[in-house]
Design an enzyme around this catalytic site. Sequence first.
Site, PDB file in Angstrom:
ATOM      1  N   THR A 173     -10.394  -4.167  -7.684  1.00 55.05           N
ATOM      2  CA  THR A 173     -10.776  -4.155  -6.275  1.00 55.05           C
ATOM      3  C   THR A 173     -11.992  -5.035  -6.053  1.00 55.05           C
ATOM      4  O   THR A 173     -12.931  -5.017  -6.845  1.00 55.05           O
ATOM      5  CB  THR A 173     -11.097  -2.748  -5.735  1.00 55.05           C
ATOM      6  OG1 THR A 173     -11.695  -2.881  -4.442  1.00 55.05           O
ATOM      7  CG2 THR A 173     -12.046  -1.951  -6.591  1.00 55.05           C
ATOM      8  N   ILE A 174     -11.948  -5.781  -4.968  1.00 56.29           N
ATOM      9  CA  ILE A 174     -13.129  -6.583  -4.621  1.00 56.29           C
ATOM     10  C   ILE A 174     -14.247  -5.666  -4.130  1.00 56.29           C
ATOM     11  O   ILE A 174     -15.389  -6.078  -4.051  1.00 56.29           O
ATOM     12  CB  ILE A 174     -12.812  -7.647  -3.547  1.00 56.29           C
ATOM     13  CG1 ILE A 174     -12.478  -7.006  -2.200  1.00 56.29           C
ATOM     14  CG2 ILE A 174     -11.707  -8.580  -3.991  1.00 56.29           C
ATOM     15  CD1 ILE A 174     -12.656  -7.957  -1.038  1.00 56.29           C
ATOM     16  N   ASP A 175     -13.913  -4.414  -3.789  1.00 54.20           N
ATOM     17  CA  ASP A 175     -14.945  -3.479  -3.298  1.00 54.20           C
ATOM     18  C   ASP A 175     -15.804  -2.913  -4.433  1.00 54.20           C
ATOM     19  O   ASP A 175     -16.868  -2.358  -4.192  1.00 54.20           O
ATOM     20  CB  ASP A 175     -14.280  -2.314  -2.547  1.00 54.20           C
ATOM     21  CG  ASP A 175     -13.536  -2.775  -1.309  1.00 54.20           C
ATOM     22  OD1 ASP A 175     -13.828  -3.888  -0.830  1.00 54.20           O
ATOM     23  OD2 ASP A 175     -12.652  -2.046  -0.836  1.00 54.20           O
ATOM     24  N   GLY A 192      -6.702  -0.332  -6.990  1.00 51.06           N
ATOM     25  CA  GLY A 192      -7.975   0.280  -6.627  1.00 51.06           C
ATOM     26  C   GLY A 192      -7.857   1.791  -6.525  1.00 51.06           C
ATOM     27  O   GLY A 192      -6.983   2.401  -7.163  1.00 51.06           O
ATOM     28  N   GLN A 203     -12.124 -13.537   1.255  1.00 47.88           N
ATOM     29  CA  GLN A 203     -12.795 -12.930   0.091  1.00 47.88           C
ATOM     30  C   GLN A 203     -11.812 -12.505  -0.999  1.00 47.88           C
ATOM     31  O   GLN A 203     -12.204 -12.237  -2.132  1.00 47.88           O
ATOM     32  CB  GLN A 203     -13.604 -11.702   0.533  1.00 47.88           C
ATOM     33  CG  GLN A 203     -14.746 -12.050   1.463  1.00 47.88           C
ATOM     34  CD  GLN A 203     -15.235 -10.843   2.250  1.00 47.88           C
ATOM     35  OE1 GLN A 203     -16.244 -10.263   1.914  1.00 47.88           O
ATOM     36  NE2 GLN A 203     -14.525 -10.450   3.291  1.00 47.88           N
ATOM     37  N   ARG A 254       0.829  -1.213   0.000  1.00 42.45           N
ATOM     38  CA  ARG A 254       0.000   0.000   0.000  1.00 42.45           C
ATOM     39  C   ARG A 254       0.864   1.264   0.000  1.00 42.45           C
ATOM     40  O   ARG A 254       0.398   2.347   0.324  1.00 42.45           O
ATOM     41  CB  ARG A 254      -0.936  -0.017   1.213  1.00 42.45           C
ATOM     42  CG  ARG A 254      -1.994  -1.126   1.142  1.00 42.45           C
ATOM     43  CD  ARG A 254      -3.159  -0.840   2.051  1.00 42.45           C
ATOM     44  NE  ARG A 254      -4.159  -1.898   2.043  1.00 42.45           N
ATOM     45  CZ  ARG A 254      -5.156  -1.986   1.170  1.00 42.45           C
ATOM     46  NH1 ARG A 254      -5.293  -1.068   0.242  1.00 42.45           N
ATOM     47  NH2 ARG A 254      -6.024  -2.975   1.231  1.00 42.45           N
ATOM     48  N   ASP A 255       2.142   1.132  -0.364  1.00 46.80           N
ATOM     49  CA  ASP A 255       3.051   2.291  -0.367  1.00 46.80           C
ATOM     50  C   ASP A 255       2.671   3.329  -1.423  1.00 46.80           C
ATOM     51  O   ASP A 255       2.280   2.972  -2.536  1.00 46.80           O
ATOM     52  CB  ASP A 255       4.481   1.823  -0.651  1.00 46.80           C
ATOM     53  CG  ASP A 255       5.050   1.046   0.521  1.00 46.80           C
ATOM     54  OD1 ASP A 255       5.067   1.599   1.631  1.00 46.80           O
ATOM     55  OD2 ASP A 255       5.443  -0.114   0.315  1.00 46.80           O
ATOM     56  N   ARG A 277     -24.829 -15.083  16.545  1.00 52.92           N
ATOM     57  CA  ARG A 277     -23.430 -15.439  16.290  1.00 52.92           C
ATOM     58  C   ARG A 277     -22.878 -14.529  15.185  1.00 52.92           C
ATOM     59  O   ARG A 277     -23.649 -13.911  14.449  1.00 52.92           O
ATOM     60  CB  ARG A 277     -23.314 -16.891  15.821  1.00 52.92           C
ATOM     61  CG  ARG A 277     -23.658 -17.911  16.875  1.00 52.92           C
ATOM     62  CD  ARG A 277     -22.557 -18.001  17.924  1.00 52.92           C
ATOM     63  NE  ARG A 277     -22.776 -19.118  18.843  1.00 52.92           N
ATOM     64  CZ  ARG A 277     -23.474 -19.047  19.972  1.00 52.92           C
ATOM     65  NH1 ARG A 277     -24.056 -17.902  20.311  1.00 52.92           N
ATOM     66  NH2 ARG A 277     -23.597 -20.105  20.753  1.00 52.92           N
TER      67      ARG A 277
HETATM   68  O1  F6P Z   1      -9.071  -4.466  -1.184  1.00 53.20           O
HETATM   69  C1  F6P Z   1      -9.912  -3.558  -0.515  1.00 53.20           C
HETATM   70  C2  F6P Z   1     -10.126  -4.074   0.833  1.00 53.20           C
HETATM   71  O2  F6P Z   1     -10.472  -5.382   0.635  1.00 53.20           O
HETATM   72  C3  F6P Z   1     -11.167  -3.432   1.748  1.00 53.20           C
HETATM   73  O3  F6P Z   1     -12.469  -3.827   1.545  1.00 53.20           O
HETATM   74  C4  F6P Z   1     -10.653  -3.836   3.103  1.00 53.20           C
HETATM   75  O4  F6P Z   1     -11.135  -2.985   4.089  1.00 53.20           O
HETATM   76  C5  F6P Z   1      -9.190  -3.710   2.931  1.00 53.20           C
HETATM   77  O5  F6P Z   1      -8.929  -4.029   1.588  1.00 53.20           O
HETATM   78  C6  F6P Z   1      -8.331  -4.571   3.828  1.00 53.20           C
HETATM   79  O6  F6P Z   1      -7.006  -4.308   3.528  1.00 53.20           O
HETATM   80  P1  F6P Z   1      -5.732  -4.994   4.161  1.00 53.20           P
HETATM   81  O7  F6P Z   1      -5.566  -6.319   3.475  1.00 53.20           O
HETATM   82  O8  F6P Z   1      -4.611  -4.096   3.848  1.00 53.20           O
HETATM   83  O9  F6P Z   1      -6.003  -5.169   5.603  1.00 53.20           O
END
Ligand code: F6P
Length: 385
Positions: free
Chosen positions: A138-140, A114, A307, A78-79, A299
């Site tokens: 991105t999965i988002d 992303g 994911q 994430r740099d 629960r």
């Molecule tokens: O890829 C996006 C994402 O999946 C977000 O939905 C999630 O909050 C984040 O990455 C988690 O990131 P990391 O793997 O850096 O904890």
Amino acid sequence: MRTRTTKRCIGILTAGGDCPGLNAAIRAVAKSAHHHGIQVIGFMDGFRGLVENRSMLLEDRVVSGILTHGGTLLGTSRDKPHKMNMGGKVMDMTNVAVANAKRLQLECLVCLGGNGTQKNAWQLHKNAGLDVLTLPKTIDNDVAMTDISFGFDTALSIATEAIDRLHTTATSHHRIIVCELMGHAAGWLALGAGIAGGADVILIPEIPYDIHEVVDFILTRRHSGKRFSIIAMAEGALSVKEAAALAKTDVRAPAAAKKKNQAKAESANGEEGGHLMIREPKVNRLARELQELTGIEARTTSLGHVQRGGTPTPTDRLLCTRLGTTAGELLASRHFNVMVGVKGDACVPVPLDEVAGVVRRVPAGHEWLHAAARVGTCLGIHGVE
Ligand code: F6P
């Protein structure tokens, strides 16, 4: 490492959180670039590899056989080039990144990522003149100016299967199960998987929920003979109260609030004033509150990085191949500083400046919300359609 040649050359990197489909996209970009006689250099671990000059030549044999592989062969991070931690000191490494690209005679840097990556790539072009080209990953599913991002379909399949499986155990025990899905800013994954998996309640960041609305809904289900409830909750979902508090701090003192929130986050699960603080995860709190207010056992399940793992679905493999080969055509014709997006049936270049810094959230009145409401799903607040 690159032998001097008259061959055209581009760089490629994967940045931000990983997801299934990155290797399929790298393969498609590289193979179509090779087809046009362009050499491809892959940088390791996102923008950090560019700054630290760690790269590998992506010859045809390197990108063969990776279509189905999860993760990214290049590694990711994430740099950010303009704010990079260099041995404990945060520094602007933009000039180093650009100098390294120039030294390797790269015509363009292809960035797969992303929202953060789209912004970083755009800044490298705008502030330092490096030509870039991006793909939405991105999965988002929250990258702007594209109908879909790769990785989303795979995550949707995984999350849907998980919700399916929760149904049988929730039914057996007559329980509430709150399932937490990824998505801090946008609820596409929770909404999509919630609809596809038949969740009874779907909570997303875009629609602050009223706990009493959810409680009434669950109790009504119980009284009508349905003895279990599944809740699909995006990790960024907020109650009406939390959303109001956040809006207040955001408007009045954004910088100070940010600092305070950060400090809070950092002290979570750590030391604060000499005491060990363990903050209750949001999903646990919701389950606890629902159990208290309904009297029904609850629960939780957090799907987390499951994911983002494993092999991409056929739909993602196809999408990555289409996006990557379109990128190859754009590189061949020197059409840079765009993102390859999906519009209807086509992969098209879209202006990167209109992508950078914009989060694509679920808009009010979106067809998916309407569909969910029509099949009787509770969306956390009265009257959402
Ligand atoms: O890829 C996006 C994402 O999946 C977000 O939905 C999630 O909050 C984040 O990455 C988690 O990131 P990391 O793997 O850096 O904890």
